[in-house]
Write a protein that holds these residues in place. Structure first.
Motif, PDB file in Angstrom:
ATOM      1  N   ILE A  32       0.841  -1.190   0.000  1.00  0.00           N
ATOM      2  CA  ILE A  32       0.000   0.000   0.000  1.00  0.00           C
ATOM      3  C   ILE A  32       0.878   1.241   0.000  1.00  0.00           C
ATOM      4  O   ILE A  32       2.008   1.219   0.491  1.00  0.00           O
ATOM      5  N   VAL A  34       0.555   5.065   1.430  1.00  0.00           N
ATOM      6  CA  VAL A  34      -0.194   6.004   2.247  1.00  0.00           C
ATOM      7  C   VAL A  34       0.259   7.401   1.842  1.00  0.00           C
ATOM      8  O   VAL A  34       1.453   7.706   1.871  1.00  0.00           O
ATOM      9  N   SER A  92      -5.694  12.152   4.179  1.00  0.00           N
ATOM     10  CA  SER A  92      -4.899  11.057   3.633  1.00  0.00           C
ATOM     11  C   SER A  92      -5.740  10.118   2.782  1.00  0.00           C
ATOM     12  O   SER A  92      -6.966  10.094   2.895  1.00  0.00           O
ATOM     13  N   VAL A  94      -5.224   5.884   1.066  1.00  0.00           N
ATOM     14  CA  VAL A  94      -4.419   4.670   0.973  1.00  0.00           C
ATOM     15  C   VAL A  94      -4.711   4.054  -0.389  1.00  0.00           C
ATOM     16  O   VAL A  94      -5.872   3.874  -0.756  1.00  0.00           O
ATOM     17  N   CYS A 130       3.158  -5.616   1.689  1.00  0.00           N
ATOM     18  CA  CYS A 130       2.191  -6.512   2.332  1.00  0.00           C
ATOM     19  C   CYS A 130       2.548  -7.955   1.973  1.00  0.00           C
ATOM     20  O   CYS A 130       2.947  -8.253   0.891  1.00  0.00           O
TER      21      CYS A 130
END
Length: 130
Positions: A32, A34, A92, A94, A130
């Motif tokens: 991911i 961010v 924010s 993601v 991940c």
């Protein structure tokens, strides 16, 4: 980190390509990204980078939260509308990373929203496997 120099009080800036460059520098196949703004009068959203839509976003924000509407915070620095607009939009997003690339939809772009410019701003991008 991405540095953005805005030229208007309210401005919508597409930062997708800069985020993509940061992601591609990391050797992360799946993960991911961010994307976060540390400023209380800016926001990050995902939407289409179309000029009419960007103008609509600005117009809706101005109608929902008008400038100089008697906000208590305006006694301090006269930008309460900017803070309140940022709260609505969020600071924010993601984004999934798949096969080393941002996994955005066809028309999706990562947009930085300046709400109290013009200023020089910084956006943090964290790439997490991940």
């Amino acid at each position: 980190m991405i540095e953005i120099k805005t030229s208007k009080r309210i401005e919508v800036v597409d930062i997708t390509d800069k985020v993509r460059e940061i992601v591609e520098k990391h050797d992360v196949k799946d993960g991911i990204a961010v994307v976060f703004t540390k400023h209380t009068t800016t926001a990050i959203i995902i939407n289409e980078n179309e000029s009419g839509l960007k103008e609509d976003v600005i117009n809706v924000l101005e109608r929902l939260i008008p400038t100089n509407a008697g906000y208590m915070h305006d006694r301090i620095d006269n930008n309460a509308d900017s803070h309140l607009r940022a709260i609505l939009l969020g600071n924010s997003v993601v984004v999934p990373i798949t096969d080393g690339k941002l996994d955005l939809g066809t028309w999706q772009r990562i947009m930085f929203i300046e709400l109290d410019g013009p200023r020089t701003r910084r956006v943090i991008v964290k790439v997490i496997p991940c």
